[in-house]
Scaffold this motif. Structure first.
Motif, PDB file in Angstrom:
ATOM      1  N   ILE A  35      50.359  30.714  29.840  1.00  0.00           N
ATOM      2  CA  ILE A  35      49.013  31.259  29.707  1.00  0.00           C
ATOM      3  C   ILE A  35      48.057  30.449  30.576  1.00  0.00           C
ATOM      4  CG2 ILE A  35      47.122  31.771  28.102  1.00  0.00           C
ATOM      5  CD1 ILE A  35      49.267  32.272  26.015  1.00  0.00           C
ATOM      6  N   GLU A  36      47.476  31.124  31.544  1.00  0.00           N
ATOM      7  CA  GLU A  36      46.462  30.496  32.397  1.00  0.00           C
ATOM      8  C   GLU A  36      45.106  30.946  31.858  1.00  0.00           C
ATOM      9  OE1 GLU A  36      47.187  28.315  34.453  1.00  0.00           O
ATOM     10  OE2 GLU A  36      49.218  28.679  35.169  1.00  0.00           O
ATOM     11  N   SER A  37      44.428  30.057  31.131  1.00  0.00           N
ATOM     12  CA  SER A  37      43.158  30.443  30.503  1.00  0.00           C
ATOM     13  C   SER A  37      41.983  30.140  31.413  1.00  0.00           C
ATOM     14  CB  SER A  37      42.953  29.670  29.209  1.00  0.00           C
ATOM     15  OG  SER A  37      44.012  29.912  28.358  1.00  0.00           O
ATOM     16  N   GLY A  38      40.921  30.900  31.237  1.00  0.00           N
ATOM     17  CA  GLY A  38      39.685  30.648  31.993  1.00  0.00           C
ATOM     18  C   GLY A  38      39.762  31.093  33.434  1.00  0.00           C
ATOM     19  N   VAL A  39      40.758  31.906  33.735  1.00  0.00           N
ATOM     20  CA  VAL A  39      40.873  32.396  35.123  1.00  0.00           C
ATOM     21  C   VAL A  39      41.093  33.908  35.165  1.00  0.00           C
ATOM     22  CG1 VAL A  39      41.774  30.273  36.181  1.00  0.00           C
ATOM     23  CG2 VAL A  39      43.359  31.917  35.159  1.00  0.00           C
ATOM     24  N   GLY A  40      40.698  34.479  36.284  1.00  0.00           N
ATOM     25  CA  GLY A  40      40.998  35.882  36.549  1.00  0.00           C
ATOM     26  C   GLY A  40      41.871  35.957  37.795  1.00  0.00           C
ATOM     27  N   LEU A  41      41.961  37.141  38.325  1.00  0.00           N
ATOM     28  CA  LEU A  41      42.752  37.336  39.528  1.00  0.00           C
ATOM     29  C   LEU A  41      41.788  37.552  40.697  1.00  0.00           C
ATOM     30  CD1 LEU A  41      45.762  37.514  40.065  1.00  0.00           C
ATOM     31  CD2 LEU A  41      45.624  39.982  39.700  1.00  0.00           C
ATOM     32  N   ALA A  42      41.910  36.701  41.722  1.00  0.00           N
ATOM     33  CA  ALA A  42      40.992  36.828  42.866  1.00  0.00           C
ATOM     34  C   ALA A  42      41.580  37.734  43.936  1.00  0.00           C
ATOM     35  CB  ALA A  42      40.694  35.458  43.439  1.00  0.00           C
ATOM     36  N   GLY A  43      42.881  37.923  43.920  1.00  0.00           N
ATOM     37  CA  GLY A  43      43.514  38.771  44.928  1.00  0.00           C
ATOM     38  C   GLY A  43      45.022  38.594  44.882  1.00  0.00           C
ATOM     39  N   ALA A  44      45.704  39.296  45.760  1.00  0.00           N
ATOM     40  CA  ALA A  44      47.159  39.163  45.818  1.00  0.00           C
ATOM     41  C   ALA A  44      47.639  39.443  47.232  1.00  0.00           C
ATOM     42  CB  ALA A  44      47.814  40.128  44.848  1.00  0.00           C
ATOM     43  N   GLU A  45      48.637  38.683  47.666  1.00  0.00           N
ATOM     44  CA  GLU A  45      49.190  38.930  49.000  1.00  0.00           C
ATOM     45  C   GLU A  45      50.642  39.314  48.864  1.00  0.00           C
ATOM     46  OE1 GLU A  45      48.619  35.388  51.330  1.00  0.00           O
ATOM     47  OE2 GLU A  45      46.432  35.498  51.047  1.00  0.00           O
TER      48      GLU A  45
END
Ligand SMILES: Cc1cc2nc3c(=O)[nH]c(=O)nc-3n(C[C@H](O)[C@H](O)[C@H](O)COP(=O)(O)OP(=O)(O)OC[C@H]3O[C@@H](n4cnc5c(N)ncnc54)[C@H](O)[C@@H]3O)c2cc1C
Length: 413
Positions: free
Chosen positions: A201-211
Protein backbone atom coordinates in the motif's frame (compact mmCIF):
# COMPACT_ATOMS: atom_id res chain seq x y z
CA UNK A 1 -53.33 -3.23 -25.18
CA UNK A 2 -50.56 -4.55 -22.92
CA UNK A 3 -48.32 -1.87 -21.39
CA UNK A 4 -44.84 -1.69 -22.91
CA UNK A 5 -42.11 -1.34 -20.28
CA UNK A 6 -38.64 -0.43 -21.51
CA UNK A 7 -35.68 -0.61 -19.15
CA UNK A 8 -32.36 0.83 -20.28
CA UNK A 9 -29.77 -1.13 -18.33
CA UNK A 10 -29.29 -4.72 -17.23
CA UNK A 11 -27.55 -4.35 -13.86
CA UNK A 12 -28.98 -4.83 -10.33
CA UNK A 13 -31.43 -1.88 -10.59
CA UNK A 14 -32.78 -3.04 -13.97
CA UNK A 15 -33.12 -6.67 -12.87
CA UNK A 16 -34.95 -5.77 -9.66
CA UNK A 17 -37.28 -3.45 -11.58
CA UNK A 18 -38.05 -6.13 -14.17
CA UNK A 19 -38.96 -8.61 -11.42
CA UNK A 20 -41.16 -6.07 -9.64
CA UNK A 21 -42.99 -5.15 -12.84
CA UNK A 22 -43.68 -8.79 -13.70
CA UNK A 23 -44.93 -9.52 -10.19
CA UNK A 24 -47.69 -6.99 -10.79
CA UNK A 25 -48.25 -7.05 -14.55
CA UNK A 26 -48.22 -10.57 -16.05
CA UNK A 27 -49.24 -9.39 -19.51
CA UNK A 28 -47.14 -6.31 -20.23
CA UNK A 29 -44.27 -6.29 -22.74
CA UNK A 30 -40.94 -6.10 -20.95
CA UNK A 31 -37.73 -5.09 -22.72
CA UNK A 32 -34.25 -4.75 -21.20
CA UNK A 33 -31.68 -2.86 -23.27
CA UNK A 34 -27.94 -2.99 -22.59
CA UNK A 35 -25.01 -1.55 -24.46
CA UNK A 36 -23.13 -4.65 -23.39
CA UNK A 37 -23.87 -7.73 -25.47
CA UNK A 38 -23.68 -10.11 -22.49
CA UNK A 39 -26.85 -11.16 -20.64
CA UNK A 40 -27.77 -9.26 -17.43
CA UNK A 41 -25.29 -9.67 -14.56
CA UNK A 42 -24.10 -7.77 -11.50
CA UNK A 43 -20.74 -5.94 -11.58
CA UNK A 44 -20.33 -6.92 -7.89
CA UNK A 45 -19.58 -10.46 -9.04
CA UNK A 46 -16.85 -9.51 -11.54
CA UNK A 47 -13.87 -9.58 -9.10
CA UNK A 48 -14.68 -13.23 -8.32
CA UNK A 49 -13.77 -14.14 -11.90
CA UNK A 50 -10.20 -13.03 -11.25
CA UNK A 51 -9.34 -15.76 -8.75
CA UNK A 52 -11.59 -18.40 -10.28
CA UNK A 53 -14.23 -18.31 -7.52
CA UNK A 54 -16.78 -17.74 -10.29
CA UNK A 55 -16.89 -18.90 -13.90
CA UNK A 56 -18.07 -16.80 -16.84
CA UNK A 57 -21.01 -19.19 -17.29
CA UNK A 58 -22.09 -18.81 -13.66
CA UNK A 59 -21.85 -15.01 -13.94
CA UNK A 60 -24.48 -14.94 -16.67
CA UNK A 61 -26.66 -17.88 -15.62
CA UNK A 62 -28.86 -15.94 -13.22
CA UNK A 63 -29.52 -13.19 -15.75
CA UNK A 64 -30.34 -15.72 -18.48
CA UNK A 65 -32.77 -17.49 -16.17
CA UNK A 66 -34.34 -14.19 -15.17
CA UNK A 67 -35.07 -13.23 -18.78
CA UNK A 68 -36.73 -16.59 -19.40
CA UNK A 69 -38.69 -16.55 -16.16
CA UNK A 70 -39.96 -13.01 -16.72
CA UNK A 71 -40.61 -13.54 -20.44
CA UNK A 72 -38.54 -10.43 -21.05
CA UNK A 73 -36.92 -9.47 -24.34
CA UNK A 74 -33.22 -8.61 -24.15
CA UNK A 75 -31.66 -6.17 -26.58
CA UNK A 76 -27.94 -6.63 -25.93
CA UNK A 77 -25.16 -4.64 -27.57
CA UNK A 78 -27.49 -1.69 -28.22
CA UNK A 79 -26.51 1.73 -26.89
CA UNK A 80 -29.23 4.29 -26.21
CA UNK A 81 -28.09 7.85 -26.84
CA UNK A 82 -31.24 9.89 -26.32
CA UNK A 83 -34.71 9.92 -24.80
CA UNK A 84 -37.50 11.63 -26.70
CA UNK A 85 -39.97 12.05 -23.84
CA UNK A 86 -42.74 13.80 -25.83
CA UNK A 87 -42.68 11.02 -28.46
CA UNK A 88 -42.10 8.33 -25.76
CA UNK A 89 -39.15 6.82 -27.59
CA UNK A 90 -35.51 6.03 -26.94
CA UNK A 91 -32.97 6.48 -29.75
CA UNK A 92 -30.04 4.17 -30.50
CA UNK A 93 -26.60 4.96 -31.92
CA UNK A 94 -27.60 3.47 -35.29
CA UNK A 95 -30.48 5.95 -35.67
CA UNK A 96 -33.27 3.47 -34.87
CA UNK A 97 -35.80 4.07 -32.08
CA UNK A 98 -37.84 2.04 -29.62
CA UNK A 99 -41.14 3.27 -28.23
CA UNK A 100 -42.28 2.83 -24.63
CA UNK A 101 -45.29 3.38 -22.41
CA UNK A 102 -43.12 3.46 -19.25
CA UNK A 103 -39.36 3.90 -19.25
CA UNK A 104 -36.77 3.13 -16.58
CA UNK A 105 -33.31 4.60 -16.91
CA UNK A 106 -31.01 2.24 -15.00
CA UNK A 107 -27.79 3.04 -16.81
CA UNK A 108 -25.62 3.00 -13.67
CA UNK A 109 -22.23 4.62 -13.60
CA UNK A 110 -18.87 4.45 -15.31
CA UNK A 111 -15.39 4.66 -13.77
CA UNK A 112 -14.21 8.22 -13.20
CA UNK A 113 -11.61 9.12 -15.79
CA UNK A 114 -8.01 9.40 -14.70
CA UNK A 115 -6.66 12.93 -14.71
CA UNK A 116 -3.15 11.72 -15.47
CA UNK A 117 -3.70 8.86 -17.92
CA UNK A 118 -5.33 8.84 -21.33
CA UNK A 119 -8.73 7.18 -20.71
CA UNK A 120 -8.62 5.78 -24.24
CA UNK A 121 -5.31 4.02 -23.56
CA UNK A 122 -4.96 0.51 -22.17
CA UNK A 123 -3.41 1.89 -18.96
CA UNK A 124 -6.12 4.50 -18.32
CA UNK A 125 -9.03 2.10 -18.00
CA UNK A 126 -11.26 1.36 -15.04
CA UNK A 127 -13.03 -1.85 -14.06
CA UNK A 128 -16.81 -1.93 -14.31
CA UNK A 129 -17.92 -4.34 -16.99
CA UNK A 130 -17.30 -7.85 -18.25
CA UNK A 131 -15.34 -6.28 -21.11
CA UNK A 132 -13.08 -4.58 -18.55
CA UNK A 133 -12.50 -7.98 -16.97
CA UNK A 134 -11.74 -9.42 -20.42
CA UNK A 135 -9.07 -6.78 -20.98
CA UNK A 136 -7.02 -7.81 -17.94
CA UNK A 137 -7.99 -11.50 -17.65
CA UNK A 138 -5.05 -12.66 -19.77
CA UNK A 139 -2.58 -10.91 -17.47
CA UNK A 140 -3.80 -12.53 -14.27
CA UNK A 141 -1.17 -15.11 -13.40
CA UNK A 142 1.11 -15.95 -10.49
CA UNK A 143 3.72 -13.26 -10.02
CA UNK A 144 2.13 -10.73 -12.39
CA UNK A 145 2.30 -7.14 -11.12
CA UNK A 146 -0.86 -5.00 -10.86
CA UNK A 147 -0.93 -1.34 -9.92
CA UNK A 148 -4.37 -0.18 -8.79
CA UNK A 149 -4.95 3.53 -8.36
CA UNK A 150 -7.58 4.04 -5.64
CA UNK A 151 -8.59 2.84 -2.20
CA UNK A 152 -12.37 2.50 -2.44
CA UNK A 153 -14.70 -0.44 -2.79
CA UNK A 154 -13.64 -1.51 -6.28
CA UNK A 155 -9.91 -1.00 -5.66
CA UNK A 156 -9.90 -3.04 -2.43
CA UNK A 157 -12.00 -5.87 -3.85
CA UNK A 158 -9.83 -6.15 -6.95
CA UNK A 159 -6.67 -6.08 -4.81
CA UNK A 160 -7.99 -8.88 -2.61
CA UNK A 161 -8.97 -11.15 -5.51
CA UNK A 162 -5.82 -10.46 -7.56
CA UNK A 163 -3.66 -11.21 -4.56
CA UNK A 164 -5.64 -14.45 -3.99
CA UNK A 165 -4.84 -15.28 -7.63
CA UNK A 166 -1.11 -15.01 -6.82
CA UNK A 167 -0.51 -11.56 -8.35
CA UNK A 168 1.73 -8.90 -6.83
CA UNK A 169 -0.55 -5.98 -6.10
CA UNK A 170 0.26 -2.36 -5.30
CA UNK A 171 -2.48 0.04 -4.23
CA UNK A 172 -1.69 3.72 -4.77
CA UNK A 173 -4.07 5.44 -2.32
CA UNK A 174 -4.42 9.20 -1.88
CA UNK A 175 -5.45 8.94 1.77
CA UNK A 176 -6.37 5.55 3.23
CA UNK A 177 -8.38 2.46 2.41
CA UNK A 178 -12.19 2.80 2.34
CA UNK A 179 -12.02 6.25 3.93
CA UNK A 180 -15.53 6.99 2.73
CA UNK A 181 -16.94 4.27 4.98
CA UNK A 182 -14.54 3.69 7.88
CA UNK A 183 -12.63 5.73 10.46
CA UNK A 184 -8.93 5.46 11.03
CA UNK A 185 -9.01 2.59 13.56
CA UNK A 186 -10.85 0.27 11.21
CA UNK A 187 -8.92 1.64 8.23
CA UNK A 188 -5.69 0.65 9.99
CA UNK A 189 -6.94 -2.89 10.70
CA UNK A 190 -7.79 -3.15 7.02
CA UNK A 191 -4.37 -1.89 5.97
CA UNK A 192 -2.76 -4.51 8.24
CA UNK A 193 -4.89 -7.24 6.66
CA UNK A 194 -3.87 -6.19 3.15
CA UNK A 195 -0.18 -5.88 4.06
CA UNK A 196 -0.35 -9.26 5.81
CA UNK A 197 -1.49 -10.78 2.52
CA UNK A 198 1.38 -9.24 0.57
CA UNK A 199 -0.46 -6.26 -0.93
CA UNK A 200 1.77 -3.18 -1.03
CA UNK A 201 0.00 0.00 0.00
CA UNK A 202 1.48 3.29 -1.15
CA UNK A 203 -0.40 5.88 0.91
CA UNK A 204 -0.60 9.60 0.25
CA UNK A 205 0.12 9.22 -3.44
CA UNK A 206 -1.76 9.18 -6.71
CA UNK A 207 -0.75 8.25 -10.19
CA UNK A 208 1.10 10.95 -12.14
CA UNK A 209 1.40 8.97 -15.36
CA UNK A 210 2.53 5.73 -16.92
CA UNK A 211 5.05 4.75 -19.57
CA UNK A 212 4.65 1.62 -21.63
CA UNK A 213 7.89 -0.32 -21.76
CA UNK A 214 7.52 -3.34 -24.03
CA UNK A 215 4.99 -5.57 -22.31
CA UNK A 216 5.00 -3.83 -18.94
CA UNK A 217 4.41 -0.33 -17.55
CA UNK A 218 6.41 2.06 -15.44
CA UNK A 219 3.71 3.65 -13.29
CA UNK A 220 4.88 7.02 -12.03
CA UNK A 221 3.57 7.99 -8.61
CA UNK A 222 2.91 11.62 -7.63
CA UNK A 223 5.93 11.56 -5.29
CA UNK A 224 8.16 10.75 -8.27
CA UNK A 225 8.74 7.06 -7.54
CA UNK A 226 8.16 4.42 -10.20
CA UNK A 227 6.38 1.09 -9.81
CA UNK A 228 6.79 -1.62 -12.45
CA UNK A 229 3.47 -3.29 -13.35
CA UNK A 230 2.12 -5.68 -15.96
CA UNK A 231 -1.27 -3.93 -15.82
CA UNK A 232 -2.79 -0.77 -14.39
CA UNK A 233 -6.34 -0.25 -13.16
CA UNK A 234 -7.88 3.14 -12.43
CA UNK A 235 -10.38 2.80 -9.56
CA UNK A 236 -10.78 6.33 -8.30
CA UNK A 237 -14.56 6.47 -8.13
CA UNK A 238 -17.50 6.48 -10.51
CA UNK A 239 -19.59 9.01 -12.42
CA UNK A 240 -23.29 8.54 -13.20
CA UNK A 241 -24.18 7.71 -16.84
CA UNK A 242 -27.40 9.70 -17.33
CA UNK A 243 -29.60 9.70 -20.41
CA UNK A 244 -31.97 12.36 -21.67
CA UNK A 245 -32.39 16.06 -21.21
CA UNK A 246 -33.69 15.92 -17.62
CA UNK A 247 -32.72 17.84 -14.45
CA UNK A 248 -29.59 16.53 -12.77
CA UNK A 249 -27.74 16.75 -9.46
CA UNK A 250 -23.97 16.21 -9.73
CA UNK A 251 -24.53 14.50 -13.07
CA UNK A 252 -27.21 12.09 -11.78
CA UNK A 253 -30.88 12.16 -12.79
CA UNK A 254 -33.06 13.94 -10.26
CA UNK A 255 -35.95 11.74 -9.13
CA UNK A 256 -38.85 12.38 -6.76
CA UNK A 257 -39.87 10.19 -3.83
CA UNK A 258 -41.55 7.76 -6.29
CA UNK A 259 -38.29 7.61 -8.27
CA UNK A 260 -39.95 9.38 -11.14
CA UNK A 261 -37.99 11.70 -13.45
CA UNK A 262 -40.96 12.98 -15.39
CA UNK A 263 -44.25 11.53 -16.67
CA UNK A 264 -43.75 7.83 -17.47
CA UNK A 265 -39.96 8.07 -17.02
CA UNK A 266 -38.26 6.68 -13.90
CA UNK A 267 -34.63 6.27 -12.83
CA UNK A 268 -33.02 3.96 -10.29
CA UNK A 269 -29.59 2.82 -9.13
CA UNK A 270 -26.22 4.52 -9.54
CA UNK A 271 -27.64 6.95 -12.10
CA UNK A 272 -30.39 8.33 -9.82
CA UNK A 273 -30.10 11.36 -7.54
CA UNK A 274 -32.66 10.10 -5.04
CA UNK A 275 -33.68 11.50 -1.65
CA UNK A 276 -31.68 10.31 1.35
CA UNK A 277 -33.43 9.01 4.47
CA UNK A 278 -33.71 12.51 5.97
CA UNK A 279 -35.37 13.82 2.81
CA UNK A 280 -32.95 16.77 2.97
CA UNK A 281 -30.46 15.62 0.37
CA UNK A 282 -30.67 14.35 -3.20
CA UNK A 283 -27.76 12.29 -4.42
CA UNK A 284 -26.50 8.87 -5.40
CA UNK A 285 -25.75 5.98 -3.12
CA UNK A 286 -23.74 3.84 -5.54
CA UNK A 287 -23.94 0.42 -3.95
CA UNK A 288 -25.64 -2.70 -5.18
CA UNK A 289 -28.31 -3.27 -2.47
CA UNK A 290 -29.47 0.32 -2.89
CA UNK A 291 -29.64 -0.04 -6.68
CA UNK A 292 -31.77 -3.17 -6.26
CA UNK A 293 -34.02 -1.53 -3.70
CA UNK A 294 -34.60 1.54 -5.88
CA UNK A 295 -35.14 -0.69 -8.93
CA UNK A 296 -37.79 -2.67 -7.04
CA UNK A 297 -39.72 0.46 -6.04
CA UNK A 298 -39.40 2.11 -9.47
CA UNK A 299 -40.64 -1.12 -11.07
CA UNK A 300 -43.66 -1.32 -8.80
CA UNK A 301 -44.53 2.31 -9.51
CA UNK A 302 -44.13 1.80 -13.25
CA UNK A 303 -46.66 -1.01 -12.98
CA UNK A 304 -49.21 1.23 -11.28
CA UNK A 305 -48.40 1.26 -7.56
CA UNK A 306 -47.64 4.48 -5.66
CA UNK A 307 -44.85 3.32 -3.38
CA UNK A 308 -42.73 5.92 -1.65
CA UNK A 309 -39.00 5.40 -1.49
CA UNK A 310 -37.73 5.59 2.10
CA UNK A 311 -34.40 7.16 1.14
CA UNK A 312 -30.87 5.86 1.10
CA UNK A 313 -28.53 5.71 4.04
CA UNK A 314 -24.81 5.82 3.26
CA UNK A 315 -23.04 2.61 4.10
CA UNK A 316 -21.66 -0.70 3.03
CA UNK A 317 -21.09 -4.25 4.23
CA UNK A 318 -18.36 -6.37 2.77
CA UNK A 319 -15.84 -9.08 3.46
CA UNK A 320 -12.16 -8.62 2.68
CA UNK A 321 -9.47 -11.14 3.68
CA UNK A 322 -11.85 -12.80 6.15
CA UNK A 323 -12.67 -9.46 7.77
CA UNK A 324 -16.37 -8.67 7.94
CA UNK A 325 -16.78 -4.91 7.54
CA UNK A 326 -19.95 -2.98 8.20
CA UNK A 327 -20.72 0.72 7.98
CA UNK A 328 -24.09 2.45 8.02
CA UNK A 329 -25.21 6.05 8.48
CA UNK A 330 -23.13 8.95 9.76
CA UNK A 331 -19.95 7.48 11.23
CA UNK A 332 -18.00 10.73 11.38
CA UNK A 333 -19.13 12.39 14.61
CA UNK A 334 -17.67 15.74 13.53
CA UNK A 335 -20.47 15.90 10.93
CA UNK A 336 -23.26 15.17 13.42
CA UNK A 337 -24.73 17.89 15.65
CA UNK A 338 -25.14 17.03 19.35
CA UNK A 339 -23.07 13.87 18.77
CA UNK A 340 -21.39 11.35 21.01
CA UNK A 341 -19.10 8.62 19.72
CA UNK A 342 -18.67 5.38 21.69
CA UNK A 343 -16.29 2.63 20.71
CA UNK A 344 -15.04 -0.75 21.77
CA UNK A 345 -12.16 -2.84 20.54
CA UNK A 346 -10.86 -6.33 21.22
CA UNK A 347 -8.91 -9.10 19.52
CA UNK A 348 -10.11 -9.25 15.91
CA UNK A 349 -12.95 -6.79 16.28
CA UNK A 350 -13.72 -3.08 16.61
CA UNK A 351 -17.00 -1.21 16.78
CA UNK A 352 -17.93 2.45 16.91
CA UNK A 353 -21.38 3.95 17.26
CA UNK A 354 -22.21 7.60 16.72
CA UNK A 355 -25.21 8.96 18.59
CA UNK A 356 -27.23 12.04 17.75
CA UNK A 357 -28.79 12.95 21.07
CA UNK A 358 -30.43 9.69 22.14
CA UNK A 359 -30.72 8.19 18.67
CA UNK A 360 -28.32 6.25 16.49
CA UNK A 361 -26.72 8.32 13.71
CA UNK A 362 -24.32 5.67 12.46
CA UNK A 363 -22.32 2.57 13.21
CA UNK A 364 -19.18 0.95 11.88
CA UNK A 365 -17.73 -2.40 12.80
CA UNK A 366 -15.11 -4.89 11.80
CA UNK A 367 -14.91 -8.53 12.81
CA UNK A 368 -18.52 -8.77 14.00
CA UNK A 369 -20.49 -11.37 12.10
CA UNK A 370 -24.20 -11.53 11.27
CA UNK A 371 -24.96 -7.87 11.85
CA UNK A 372 -28.17 -7.33 9.96
CA UNK A 373 -28.12 -4.06 7.98
CA UNK A 374 -31.92 -3.89 7.80
CA UNK A 375 -32.26 -3.70 11.59
CA UNK A 376 -29.74 -0.87 11.94
CA UNK A 377 -31.29 0.87 8.97
CA UNK A 378 -34.59 0.83 10.82
CA UNK A 379 -33.06 2.33 14.00
CA UNK A 380 -31.27 5.10 12.09
CA UNK A 381 -34.04 6.03 9.65
CA UNK A 382 -36.79 6.07 12.30
CA UNK A 383 -34.60 7.73 14.89
CA UNK A 384 -35.53 5.14 17.49
CA UNK A 385 -34.74 6.35 21.05
CA UNK A 386 -32.03 4.19 22.60
CA UNK A 387 -32.64 5.00 26.32
CA UNK A 388 -30.46 2.90 28.61
CA UNK A 389 -29.56 0.51 25.77
CA UNK A 390 -26.93 2.74 24.20
CA UNK A 391 -24.03 1.01 26.00
CA UNK A 392 -25.51 -2.41 25.29
CA UNK A 393 -25.69 -1.48 21.61
CA UNK A 394 -21.94 -1.31 21.72
CA UNK A 395 -21.28 -4.58 23.53
CA UNK A 396 -24.14 -6.67 22.08
CA UNK A 397 -24.99 -4.81 18.86
CA UNK A 398 -26.96 -7.50 17.09
CA UNK A 399 -29.23 -8.58 19.95
CA UNK A 400 -29.77 -5.04 21.25
CA UNK A 401 -30.62 -3.66 17.81
CA UNK A 402 -33.21 -6.39 17.22
CA UNK A 403 -34.72 -5.80 20.66
CA UNK A 404 -34.91 -2.01 20.10
CA UNK A 405 -36.53 -2.48 16.71
CA UNK A 406 -39.10 -4.98 18.03
CA UNK A 407 -40.00 -2.73 20.95
CA UNK A 408 -40.36 0.28 18.68
CA UNK A 409 -42.59 -1.64 16.28
CA UNK A 410 -44.73 -2.94 19.13
CA UNK A 411 -45.15 0.56 20.57
CA UNK A 412 -46.52 1.79 17.25
CA UNK A 413 -49.17 -0.91 16.86
C1 LIG B 1 -15.74 -4.44 -9.36
C2 LIG B 1 -16.92 -3.91 -8.61
C3 LIG B 1 -17.18 -4.36 -7.32
C4 LIG B 1 -18.26 -3.86 -6.62
N1 LIG B 1 -18.49 -4.34 -5.36
C5 LIG B 1 -19.57 -3.92 -4.69
C6 LIG B 1 -19.86 -4.46 -3.40
O1 LIG B 1 -19.14 -5.28 -2.87
N2 LIG B 1 -20.98 -4.04 -2.77
C7 LIG B 1 -21.81 -3.12 -3.34
O2 LIG B 1 -22.82 -2.80 -2.74
N3 LIG B 1 -21.55 -2.59 -4.55
C8 LIG B 1 -20.45 -2.96 -5.24
N4 LIG B 1 -20.18 -2.43 -6.47
C9 LIG B 1 -21.07 -1.38 -7.00
C10 LIG B 1 -22.29 -1.99 -7.68
O3 LIG B 1 -21.86 -2.87 -8.68
C11 LIG B 1 -23.17 -0.89 -8.28
O4 LIG B 1 -23.62 -0.06 -7.24
C12 LIG B 1 -24.37 -1.51 -9.00
O5 LIG B 1 -23.94 -2.34 -10.06
C13 LIG B 1 -25.27 -0.41 -9.57
O6 LIG B 1 -26.29 -1.01 -10.28
P1 LIG B 1 -27.03 -0.28 -11.47
O7 LIG B 1 -28.04 -1.25 -11.98
O8 LIG B 1 -27.49 1.05 -11.04
O9 LIG B 1 -25.92 0.00 -12.58
P2 LIG B 1 -24.92 -0.95 -13.37
O10 LIG B 1 -24.71 -2.22 -12.64
O11 LIG B 1 -23.75 -0.11 -13.69
O12 LIG B 1 -25.70 -1.30 -14.71
C14 LIG B 1 -25.85 -0.34 -15.72
C15 LIG B 1 -26.39 -1.02 -16.95
O13 LIG B 1 -26.76 -0.05 -17.92
C16 LIG B 1 -26.18 -0.36 -19.18
N5 LIG B 1 -26.01 0.92 -19.90
C17 LIG B 1 -25.35 2.03 -19.46
N6 LIG B 1 -25.49 3.03 -20.36
C18 LIG B 1 -26.24 2.55 -21.37
C19 LIG B 1 -26.72 3.12 -22.57
N7 LIG B 1 -26.47 4.38 -22.91
N8 LIG B 1 -27.46 2.33 -23.41
C20 LIG B 1 -27.74 1.05 -23.10
N9 LIG B 1 -27.30 0.47 -21.94
C21 LIG B 1 -26.57 1.21 -21.09
C22 LIG B 1 -24.90 -1.08 -18.83
O14 LIG B 1 -24.44 -1.84 -19.91
C23 LIG B 1 -25.41 -1.93 -17.65
O15 LIG B 1 -26.09 -3.07 -18.12
C24 LIG B 1 -19.11 -2.90 -7.21
C25 LIG B 1 -18.85 -2.44 -8.51
C26 LIG B 1 -17.77 -2.96 -9.20
C27 LIG B 1 -17.51 -2.46 -10.61
Amino acid sequence: MPTKYVIVGAGPAAQAAAKAIRDIDREGDLILISREKEPPYSPVALPYLLNGELTNEALFQKGQNLLTELKAEFMGGREVIAVDAPAKQVAFTDGTRESYDRLLIATGATPAKSASLDPASESGKGFRTFADYGRIAGRVKTGAGFLINGGGLVATELAEKLSAAGCRVTLAVRSRLLRRYFSETIGNLLTDAFSGHGVTIESGVGLAGAEKKGNYYDAILTDGRTVKADALIVATGVEPSPLGDFPKVDGALLVDSHLKVTDDVYAAGDVAAAPDYTGQRRGTCPISPEAASQGRIAGRNMAGEAETYGGWIPGNYLRLFNLDLFSLGQTDESQVPDSLALSDEGPGYAIKIVLRGDTLAGLEAVGLKSIHPGVFRYLIARMVPLYAQRELLLTKPKETAIWLMSRHRASRR
